[in-house]
Motif scaffolding. Structure first.
Motif, PDB file in Angstrom:
ATOM      1  N   GLY A 190      38.034  23.870  36.909  1.00 34.39           N
ATOM      2  CA  GLY A 190      36.721  24.358  37.312  1.00 34.39           C
ATOM      3  C   GLY A 190      36.592  24.667  38.789  1.00 34.39           C
ATOM      4  O   GLY A 190      35.516  25.048  39.256  1.00 34.39           O
ATOM      5  N   ARG A 191      37.682  24.496  39.542  1.00 33.74           N
ATOM      6  CA  ARG A 191      37.651  24.756  40.987  1.00 33.74           C
ATOM      7  C   ARG A 191      38.812  25.678  41.334  1.00 33.74           C
ATOM      8  O   ARG A 191      39.972  25.378  41.055  1.00 33.74           O
ATOM      9  CB  ARG A 191      37.741  23.442  41.767  1.00 33.74           C
ATOM     10  N   PHE A 192      38.476  26.816  41.956  1.00 34.92           N
ATOM     11  CA  PHE A 192      39.477  27.861  42.212  1.00 34.92           C
ATOM     12  C   PHE A 192      39.433  28.335  43.653  1.00 34.92           C
ATOM     13  O   PHE A 192      38.357  28.477  44.238  1.00 34.92           O
ATOM     14  CB  PHE A 192      39.228  29.075  41.304  1.00 34.92           C
ATOM     15  N   VAL A 193      40.609  28.575  44.182  1.00 33.83           N
ATOM     16  CA  VAL A 193      40.779  29.317  45.431  1.00 33.83           C
ATOM     17  C   VAL A 193      41.564  30.568  45.073  1.00 33.83           C
ATOM     18  O   VAL A 193      42.630  30.479  44.447  1.00 33.83           O
ATOM     19  CB  VAL A 193      41.538  28.494  46.490  1.00 33.83           C
ATOM     20  N   ILE A 194      41.052  31.722  45.439  1.00 31.03           N
ATOM     21  CA  ILE A 194      41.704  32.987  45.086  1.00 31.03           C
ATOM     22  C   ILE A 194      42.456  33.537  46.284  1.00 31.03           C
ATOM     23  O   ILE A 194      41.889  33.699  47.371  1.00 31.03           O
ATOM     24  CB  ILE A 194      40.671  34.016  44.594  1.00 31.03           C
ATOM     25  N   LEU A 195      43.751  33.772  46.094  1.00 39.52           N
ATOM     26  CA  LEU A 195      44.548  34.488  47.083  1.00 39.52           C
ATOM     27  C   LEU A 195      44.483  35.964  46.710  1.00 39.52           C
ATOM     28  O   LEU A 195      45.095  36.396  45.738  1.00 39.52           O
ATOM     29  CB  LEU A 195      45.993  33.982  47.097  1.00 39.52           C
ATOM     30  N   ALA A 196      43.720  36.708  47.490  1.00 41.95           N
ATOM     31  CA  ALA A 196      43.267  38.024  47.044  1.00 41.95           C
ATOM     32  C   ALA A 196      44.172  39.178  47.445  1.00 41.95           C
ATOM     33  O   ALA A 196      43.989  40.295  46.951  1.00 41.95           O
ATOM     34  CB  ALA A 196      41.858  38.280  47.581  1.00 41.95           C
ATOM     35  N   GLY A 197      45.129  38.938  48.342  1.00 42.24           N
ATOM     36  CA  GLY A 197      45.908  40.069  48.814  1.00 42.24           C
ATOM     37  C   GLY A 197      45.062  40.970  49.689  1.00 42.24           C
ATOM     38  O   GLY A 197      43.966  40.598  50.119  1.00 42.24           O
ATOM     39  N   PRO A 198      45.522  42.179  49.964  1.00 43.46           N
ATOM     40  CA  PRO A 198      44.776  43.097  50.838  1.00 43.46           C
ATOM     41  C   PRO A 198      43.653  43.815  50.075  1.00 43.46           C
ATOM     42  O   PRO A 198      43.895  44.422  49.029  1.00 43.46           O
ATOM     43  CB  PRO A 198      45.846  44.084  51.309  1.00 43.46           C
ATOM     44  N   HIS A 199      42.451  43.763  50.613  1.00 43.74           N
ATOM     45  CA  HIS A 199      41.304  44.363  49.923  1.00 43.74           C
ATOM     46  C   HIS A 199      41.457  45.872  49.770  1.00 43.74           C
ATOM     47  O   HIS A 199      40.932  46.457  48.816  1.00 43.74           O
ATOM     48  CB  HIS A 199      40.012  44.065  50.695  1.00 43.74           C
ATOM     49  N   GLU A 200      42.177  46.511  50.697  1.00 43.17           N
ATOM     50  CA  GLU A 200      42.281  47.970  50.651  1.00 43.17           C
ATOM     51  C   GLU A 200      43.205  48.466  49.543  1.00 43.17           C
ATOM     52  O   GLU A 200      43.253  49.665  49.263  1.00 43.17           O
ATOM     53  CB  GLU A 200      42.739  48.519  52.001  1.00 43.17           C
ATOM     54  N   ARG A 201      43.952  47.564  48.897  1.00 39.51           N
ATOM     55  CA  ARG A 201      44.841  47.951  47.806  1.00 39.51           C
ATOM     56  C   ARG A 201      44.106  47.808  46.473  1.00 39.51           C
ATOM     57  O   ARG A 201      43.572  46.742  46.147  1.00 39.51           O
ATOM     58  CB  ARG A 201      46.097  47.077  47.800  1.00 39.51           C
ATOM     59  N   ASN A 202      44.074  48.881  45.689  1.00 37.46           N
ATOM     60  CA  ASN A 202      43.300  48.885  44.448  1.00 37.46           C
ATOM     61  C   ASN A 202      43.717  47.781  43.487  1.00 37.46           C
ATOM     62  O   ASN A 202      42.871  47.131  42.876  1.00 37.46           O
ATOM     63  CB  ASN A 202      43.430  50.244  43.755  1.00 37.46           C
ATOM     64  N   THR A 203      45.027  47.575  43.318  1.00 41.13           N
ATOM     65  CA  THR A 203      45.488  46.577  42.352  1.00 41.13           C
ATOM     66  C   THR A 203      44.958  45.198  42.706  1.00 41.13           C
ATOM     67  O   THR A 203      44.423  44.480  41.852  1.00 41.13           O
ATOM     68  CB  THR A 203      47.019  46.551  42.293  1.00 41.13           C
ATOM     69  N   ALA A 204      45.094  44.808  43.961  1.00 42.50           N
ATOM     70  CA  ALA A 204      44.620  43.491  44.400  1.00 42.50           C
ATOM     71  C   ALA A 204      43.108  43.384  44.221  1.00 42.50           C
ATOM     72  O   ALA A 204      42.595  42.391  43.691  1.00 42.50           O
ATOM     73  CB  ALA A 204      45.009  43.257  45.856  1.00 42.50           C
ATOM     74  N   ARG A 205      42.396  44.405  44.655  1.00 36.94           N
ATOM     75  CA  ARG A 205      40.931  44.367  44.595  1.00 36.94           C
ATOM     76  C   ARG A 205      40.430  44.275  43.155  1.00 36.94           C
ATOM     77  O   ARG A 205      39.528  43.488  42.843  1.00 36.94           O
ATOM     78  CB  ARG A 205      40.370  45.619  45.282  1.00 36.94           C
ATOM     79  N   LEU A 267      44.659  30.582  42.557  1.00 35.26           N
ATOM     80  CA  LEU A 267      44.799  31.729  41.658  1.00 35.26           C
ATOM     81  C   LEU A 267      45.175  32.942  42.499  1.00 35.26           C
ATOM     82  O   LEU A 267      44.366  33.449  43.284  1.00 35.26           O
ATOM     83  CB  LEU A 267      43.479  31.950  40.919  1.00 35.26           C
ATOM     84  N   ALA A 268      46.421  33.379  42.371  1.00 32.67           N
ATOM     85  CA  ALA A 268      46.942  34.453  43.220  1.00 32.67           C
ATOM     86  C   ALA A 268      46.922  35.787  42.486  1.00 32.67           C
ATOM     87  O   ALA A 268      47.135  35.850  41.271  1.00 32.67           O
ATOM     88  CB  ALA A 268      48.362  34.130  43.672  1.00 32.67           C
ATOM     89  N   ALA A 269      46.737  36.854  43.235  1.00 28.19           N
ATOM     90  CA  ALA A 269      46.624  38.191  42.650  1.00 28.19           C
ATOM     91  C   ALA A 269      47.967  38.765  42.225  1.00 28.19           C
ATOM     92  O   ALA A 269      48.006  39.809  41.574  1.00 28.19           O
ATOM     93  CB  ALA A 269      45.936  39.143  43.631  1.00 28.19           C
ATOM     94  N   ASN A 270      49.076  38.119  42.580  1.00 27.77           N
ATOM     95  CA  ASN A 270      50.373  38.477  41.995  1.00 27.77           C
ATOM     96  C   ASN A 270      51.312  37.277  42.071  1.00 27.77           C
ATOM     97  O   ASN A 270      51.018  36.273  42.742  1.00 27.77           O
ATOM     98  CB  ASN A 270      50.970  39.743  42.617  1.00 27.77           C
ATOM     99  N   VAL A 292      47.707  20.039  43.071  1.00 29.79           N
ATOM    100  CA  VAL A 292      47.120  21.386  43.050  1.00 29.79           C
ATOM    101  C   VAL A 292      47.826  22.188  41.966  1.00 29.79           C
ATOM    102  O   VAL A 292      49.050  22.101  41.807  1.00 29.79           O
ATOM    103  CB  VAL A 292      47.284  22.109  44.406  1.00 29.79           C
ATOM    104  N   GLN A 293      47.043  22.981  41.230  1.00 33.25           N
ATOM    105  CA  GLN A 293      47.624  23.861  40.225  1.00 33.25           C
ATOM    106  C   GLN A 293      47.682  25.291  40.764  1.00 33.25           C
ATOM    107  O   GLN A 293      46.958  25.646  41.691  1.00 33.25           O
ATOM    108  CB  GLN A 293      46.828  23.781  38.929  1.00 33.25           C
ATOM    109  N   VAL A 294      48.577  26.085  40.187  1.00 37.76           N
ATOM    110  CA  VAL A 294      48.827  27.433  40.701  1.00 37.76           C
ATOM    111  C   VAL A 294      48.997  28.399  39.534  1.00 37.76           C
ATOM    112  O   VAL A 294      49.605  28.049  38.521  1.00 37.76           O
ATOM    113  CB  VAL A 294      50.089  27.475  41.595  1.00 37.76           C
ATOM    114  N   ALA A 295      48.472  29.606  39.702  1.00 37.93           N
ATOM    115  CA  ALA A 295      48.678  30.674  38.718  1.00 37.93           C
ATOM    116  C   ALA A 295      48.871  31.994  39.449  1.00 37.93           C
ATOM    117  O   ALA A 295      48.349  32.198  40.550  1.00 37.93           O
ATOM    118  CB  ALA A 295      47.496  30.768  37.750  1.00 37.93           C
TER     119      ALA A 295
END
Length: 357
Positions: A190-205, A267-270, A292-295
């Protein structure tokens, strides 16, 4: 000195035009015995056909250009393998360029533009852009590719872009990300930290949008959304950046896992970012998945070499490459359906029995 076509023609006892038709692939084919004589002469003399002459005769170079971000990234190498397999089916060879080292004095998109211009100068039959597209494409790139398409070239992108008339292989990044977040919620996270990558890249966003929208449906918000490079180093740096906000000692322990609270999941974007996150966690003495859990996302081929097994969303990466090459090199090919994948739960997110390989 390279053997000239005139020497082959002389040894075979034929005209220069006839030798050219045999060796450069003209539609006007001489008689079988004459063609065999020319080929035998070429082999005996060690003649290598001129690629430019062949291209003129056939109206095709038999080349396809593939642009990736990082050649060493298993995500791109899997896609490139699929492109190469499908290209061979249409008797094409793949020219490969990476954009992780920026060109054009370091300007944004400079390396990609340089690669595209080189492929255009080599008169490739098609160009496949495998790197995630930018939210705002470089106008110079759009201009170059628009003219290339107008002149008969074909361009394929992985994911939507603003390049006019480019063919697209769509990947269900949004829905896949939502499915992964949903599966993690069902695991009790129930608790997440998102590693979002670069916002300017469509896939990451788009993937981050899928994560956050699914969490919102469960009345949850991520504790943090950290932007960084779409690489292992980016995942490493982003994870440490978040950990450094938690304080030290008892304050750190309480923030990481409050009494009675649900586990924290990065939670990582790749996948490569997720692997970088795992390295960062270990560097701070944290255990995965106990502390810590990772995906991640993609299910890159090298995940089998890592422990604990990484929970991820599996995409058929080689199939994506094959689809892109088919669309690029078969003019009659129709727009393929959007590519979907499947959630794979492994030990990194607390799965007791790993799913998949």
């Amino acid at each position: 000195m390279p053997v000239k076509l005139t020497e082959v023609a002389r040894q075979a006892g034929v005209s220069l035009a006839t030798a050219s038709r045999v060796l450069n692939g003209s539609s006007r084919t001489p008689a079988a015995d004459i063609a065999e004589r020319v080929k035998t002469a070429a082999e005996e003399l060690g003649y290598v056909a001129n690629a430019q002459a062949q291209a003129l005769a056939r109206s095709t170079t038999g080349l396809v250009g593939l642009v990736v971000h990082d050649i060493a990234d298993p995500y791109f190498s899997a896609i490139a393998h699929g492109v190469q397999q499908a290209s061979l089916d249409t008797h094409h060879q793949v020219l490969l360029a990476g954009t992780d080292i920026e060109g054009d004095a370091g300007s944004p998109g400079g390396a990609e533009l340089a690669a595209v211009n080189a492929f255009i100068s080599y008169r490739t039959d098609a160009i496949i852009l495998a790197a995630s597209r930018l939210l705002d494409e470089d106008p110079r790139l759009i201009k170059a590719l628009s003219q290339y398409i107008k002149n008969g070239g074909r361009v394929v992108t992985l994911g939507v872009s603003s390049i006019p008339e480019a063919q697209v292989v769509n990947v269900e990044n949004h829905d896949g990300a939502a499915a992964l977040a949903g599966a993690l919620l069902e695991q009790g996270i129930g608790r997440f930290v998102i590693l979002a990558g670069p916002h300017e890249r469509n896939t990451a966003r788009i993937r981050v949008e899928g994560f956050t929208e699914r969490l919102a449906q469960a009345d949850l918000q991520p504790l943090a959304v950290v932007h960084g490079a779409f690489t292992s180093q980016g995942g490493y740096d982003s994870t440490l950046e978040y950990l450094d906000t938690l304080g030290t000692g008892a304050e750190f322990d309480a923030a990481l896992k409050p009494d009675g609270g649900s586990p924290l999941c990065i939670l990582a974007a790749n996948d490569v970012m997720a692997l970088g996150a795992m390295t960062a966690l270990r560097s701070r003495g944290l255990r995965i998945p106990e502390d810590v859990q990772v995906a991640g996302f993609d299910d890159i081929p090298t995940l089998r070499d890592h422990f604990p097994g990484l929970t991820t969303y599996r995409l058929p990466l080689e199939d994506i490459g094959r689809m892109a090459a088919h669309v690029a090199l078969v003019p009659s090919a129709k727009q393929p359906p959007a590519v979907t994948g499947a959630v794979v739960l492994r030990e990194s997110a607390g799965a007791t029995v790993p799913q998949g390989n």
